[in-house]
Design an enzyme around this catalytic site. Structure first.
Site, PDB file in Angstrom:
ATOM      1  N   HIS A 100      -4.263   3.135  -1.269  1.00  0.00           N
ATOM      2  CA  HIS A 100      -4.396   4.279  -2.185  1.00  0.00           C
ATOM      3  C   HIS A 100      -4.191   5.627  -1.496  1.00  0.00           C
ATOM      4  CE1 HIS A 100      -6.742   2.110  -5.646  1.00  0.00           C
ATOM      5  NE2 HIS A 100      -5.793   1.341  -5.109  1.00  0.00           N
ATOM      6  N   HIS A 149       1.596  -5.567  -0.564  1.00  0.00           N
ATOM      7  CA  HIS A 149       0.224  -5.155  -0.863  1.00  0.00           C
ATOM      8  C   HIS A 149      -0.672  -5.615   0.280  1.00  0.00           C
ATOM      9  CE1 HIS A 149      -2.638  -3.690  -3.882  1.00  0.00           C
ATOM     10  NE2 HIS A 149      -3.468  -4.622  -3.418  1.00  0.00           N
ATOM     11  N   ASN A 197      -4.439  -7.974  -4.884  1.00  0.00           N
ATOM     12  CA  ASN A 197      -5.608  -8.847  -4.894  1.00  0.00           C
ATOM     13  C   ASN A 197      -6.563  -8.572  -6.043  1.00  0.00           C
ATOM     14  OD1 ASN A 197      -6.007  -6.379  -3.304  1.00  0.00           O
ATOM     15  ND2 ASN A 197      -8.067  -7.148  -2.899  1.00  0.00           N
ATOM     16  N   HIS A 198      -6.659  -7.313  -6.497  1.00  0.00           N
ATOM     17  CA  HIS A 198      -7.612  -6.985  -7.566  1.00  0.00           C
ATOM     18  C   HIS A 198      -7.158  -7.460  -8.942  1.00  0.00           C
ATOM     19  CE1 HIS A 198      -9.258  -3.606  -4.808  1.00  0.00           C
ATOM     20  NE2 HIS A 198      -9.969  -4.704  -4.688  1.00  0.00           N
ATOM     21  N   ASP A 239      -0.412   2.578  -6.935  1.00  0.00           N
ATOM     22  CA  ASP A 239      -1.514   1.955  -7.670  1.00  0.00           C
ATOM     23  C   ASP A 239      -2.126   2.856  -8.747  1.00  0.00           C
ATOM     24  OD1 ASP A 239      -1.048   0.764  -5.124  1.00  0.00           O
ATOM     25  OD2 ASP A 239      -2.938  -0.320  -5.278  1.00  0.00           O
ATOM     26  N   GLU A 285      -2.343  -3.042 -10.627  1.00  0.00           N
ATOM     27  CA  GLU A 285      -3.459  -3.965 -10.393  1.00  0.00           C
ATOM     28  C   GLU A 285      -4.821  -3.358 -10.693  1.00  0.00           C
ATOM     29  OE1 GLU A 285      -4.819  -5.268  -6.700  1.00  0.00           O
ATOM     30  OE2 GLU A 285      -4.798  -3.308  -5.752  1.00  0.00           O
ATOM     31  N   ASN A 286      -4.925  -2.023 -10.685  1.00  0.00           N
ATOM     32  CA  ASN A 286      -6.229  -1.368 -10.859  1.00  0.00           C
ATOM     33  C   ASN A 286      -6.384  -0.662 -12.195  1.00  0.00           C
ATOM     34  OD1 ASN A 286      -5.636  -0.523  -7.526  1.00  0.00           O
ATOM     35  ND2 ASN A 286      -7.320  -1.871  -8.114  1.00  0.00           N
ATOM     36  N   HIS A 292      -2.007  -0.687  -1.757  1.00  0.00           N
ATOM     37  CA  HIS A 292      -3.380  -1.180  -1.582  1.00  0.00           C
ATOM     38  C   HIS A 292      -4.337  -0.138  -1.039  1.00  0.00           C
ATOM     39  CE1 HIS A 292      -6.769  -3.877  -1.117  1.00  0.00           C
ATOM     40  NE2 HIS A 292      -6.834  -3.615   0.173  1.00  0.00           N
TER      41      HIS A 292
END
Length: 269
Positions: A184, A157, A71-72, A12, A43-44, A182
């Site tokens: 991290h 994830h 999800n983010h 991520d 995603e982040n 997810h």
């Protein structure tokens, strides 16, 4: 046709600092590790949650072949346009029908006729109650195998380690690799299951390690101490890349090896 393929997966990417180190270091990591295909979880990347087209462009320019998410990805409106306009930017495929984007892709290797399938699914334990990741992965794998593509990489994830490990065993012998994202935090349980599937609970995070999973420390600590909201901000110092490398047999789709590390290496004293 090549006999083996070396796949690099980058955990991520958090915020502009994470993107900066990807732009700086990913091209060299690809060359130094003889990588034929690169996947990055993005995603982040947009201020800690979501992705813009400019972010995706920068990640692809640095050497990524596919970008996965989680999800983010939904927390910035711009992400939906990115998902709609590029089939190599994936979102978890087990979100209900009608959402933008797709959750798996068959991509061709650069300078080769060989292809690889990439699947992005999301767990449900301690997360949203969405469609079943196990059945969704089954469906995608069948679709990919119908195209005579043997090498299949899955980004799972999820929050719960047990759910990630369960999916690895569920896909044993059918997926080349199941790597979690997810949390991290990179885990050290990388292994190859008896059926030839490489499994790792979590790839880890790319960004600031002078942080709480990529965010500035003080607001994160205050949330725990006071049990009230405090605004998260992306941290900027002590940047590292979370790397997973899987080597696979292109004829069988079985993993030959899996290795994971943080680059540059974290200080231990």
């Amino acid at each position: 046709m090549i006999e083996t393929i070396r796949i690099m997966f980058i955990g991520d990417v958090v915020g502009e600092p994470g993107l900066d180190i990807v732009k700086k270091e990913l091209p060299n990591l690809i060359i130094e590790n003889n990588i034929q295909f690169t996947i990055v979880n993005g995603e982040n990347v947009y201020d800690g949650k979501g992705i813009r087209q400019s972010d995706a462009d920068a990640i692809f320019k640095a050497g990524a072949d596919v970008i996965t998410s989680g999800n983010h990805i939904w927390e910035k409106w711009q992400s939906k346009d990115v998902l709609s306009n590029n089939n190599k930017v994936l979102r978890p495929m087990n979100y209900p029908a009608g959402n933008a984007g797709n959750g798996f892709v068959i991509a061709q290797l650069r300078n080769s006729d060989d292809k690889i399938g990439v699947i992005n699914v999301q767990g449900r334990t301690f997360m949203q109650s969405i469609d079943c990741p196990f059945k969704s992965a089954d469906w995608a794998i069948n679709k990919i195998l119908q195209q005579d593509v043997k090498v299949i990489f899955v980004d799972m994830h999820a929050e719960a380690t047990a759910e990630k490990i369960s999916l690895s065993w569920h896909l044993e012998g059918r997926a080349t690799a199941v790597v979690g994202t997810h949390t991290h935090v990179q885990t050290n349980d990388g292994r190859i299951l008896p059926g030839g599937t490489a499994a790792l609970t979590d790839a880890g995070m790319t960004g600031s390690y002078d942080s709480v999973i990529g965010m500035k420390k003080d607001p994160a600590i205050k949330r725990f101490v006071t049990q009230t909201p405090h605004k998260f901000e992306v941290a900027t110092e002590d940047l590292h890349i979370a790397v997973v490398i899987v080597e696979a047999d292109t004829q069988t789709g079985n993993a030959i090896s899996i290795d994971n590390f943080i680059y540059p290496e974290l200080k231990k004293f």
